[in-house]
Design a protein around this motif. Sequence first.
Motif, PDB file in Angstrom:
ATOM      1  N   ILE A 229      -5.451 -31.205 -65.871  1.00 45.78           N
ATOM      2  CA  ILE A 229      -6.353 -32.226 -65.608  1.00 45.78           C
ATOM      3  C   ILE A 229      -7.831 -31.884 -66.012  1.00 45.78           C
TER       4      ILE A 229
ATOM      5  N   TYR B 267      -3.054 -39.139 -62.554  1.00 49.29           N
ATOM      6  CA  TYR B 267      -2.586 -37.758 -63.262  1.00 49.29           C
ATOM      7  C   TYR B 267      -0.767 -37.623 -62.966  1.00 49.29           C
TER       8      TYR B 267
ATOM      9  N   VAL C  10     -13.821 -33.922 -60.804  1.00 53.59           N
ATOM     10  CA  VAL C  10     -13.019 -34.471 -61.368  1.00 53.59           C
ATOM     11  C   VAL C  10     -13.437 -36.082 -61.664  1.00 53.59           C
TER      12      VAL C  10
ATOM     13  N   VAL D 284     -11.921 -40.146 -62.627  1.00 55.01           N
ATOM     14  CA  VAL D 284     -10.689 -40.835 -62.547  1.00 55.01           C
ATOM     15  C   VAL D 284     -11.054 -42.300 -62.401  1.00 55.01           C
TER      16      VAL D 284
END
Length: 319
Positions: A26, A196, A219, A221
């Motif tokens: 990731i 993911y 992260v 997304v």
Amino acid sequence: ARQRIKEMDEREKYLESRKAGIRSNIQIYRLSPEQYKDVSLLAVDSSCDMMTKDQFGKNLFCTVVQPVTYSPDRRLLELGAMIRYNSIMDQDSIDFMYEYMDPSAYLTAYALCLELVHAHRLAGSYRHTLMDGSIVTFITKLNQAYQFASKHRNEYTEAFLSEYPEILKALIELVEYYGAVFIPKTSNRDEFKTHYNLTDIPFSDGEILIRILDNGEYVVVPIKRYEYFLPEAKDVPVKDFFNTVNSKFQIVYFKSPTGRLHRIEIMSDSIHRVMEGIAQTFVLKGENLLIYEADRLAKKKLGTLQGYNPLKPFWGYRL
């Protein structure tokens, strides 16, 4: 209790066994305190409740919308609150509302609408505006309030309908022009797992990432696409706005220096710049500092109003 502790231990062991593999596959970003930028920020939150009967035997509903700012010299400032006594209801009106919908759902939705209006009036003077709740919640609550008000007309709901075009315009312009950042208190959505291809893991995004990320990491997304609906208003491009939300919004999962995982919803063309500007406000073990302060002051101000004596409690987290 022992069974619960055992399940938690098993969860920790399972995620620890997969941590290295997940992290290697990731994209992880890291923010150190040296990268934080002091910019002007605005946060708005509200508190609302039904009050005691007035001298005419009617119940008074009041909403306090409280803005708080953060200045580049690291000062928190309280701005003037919007206090709205727009709803006078007799018992017959309250009973009428209960027949179709819990009034608390409509009243809290209307409070969110007032937050949008007040934030929109102030946002032009600040780099980013922090909103308490997800973009999905604001759209959904606005639609719920409109549908209820349009079907059950009385002096109480007419006030909302007359303001609907202004509220809708405020929501759209906060997102598209004023850099609104939406910060829900909790979330059980799974955009990270879906993006993911980690759907085999039997835990939510939050349960995974709180164990996978280190403090200061985040992260990004894409937001889950939804089929939104809001009634049209004159000269307000609702469909274009939905396309913007579905195509340009991103989800940031940020593990703050306190170890708390936060879900933050941001327009995709400014994510890292926004994170540098707002990261220093995630210093509490609970929610965002500015939103916490706006909420605290709104509740305090509501509690000090003359004649305040709540008849019914209205509350609920914004997901």
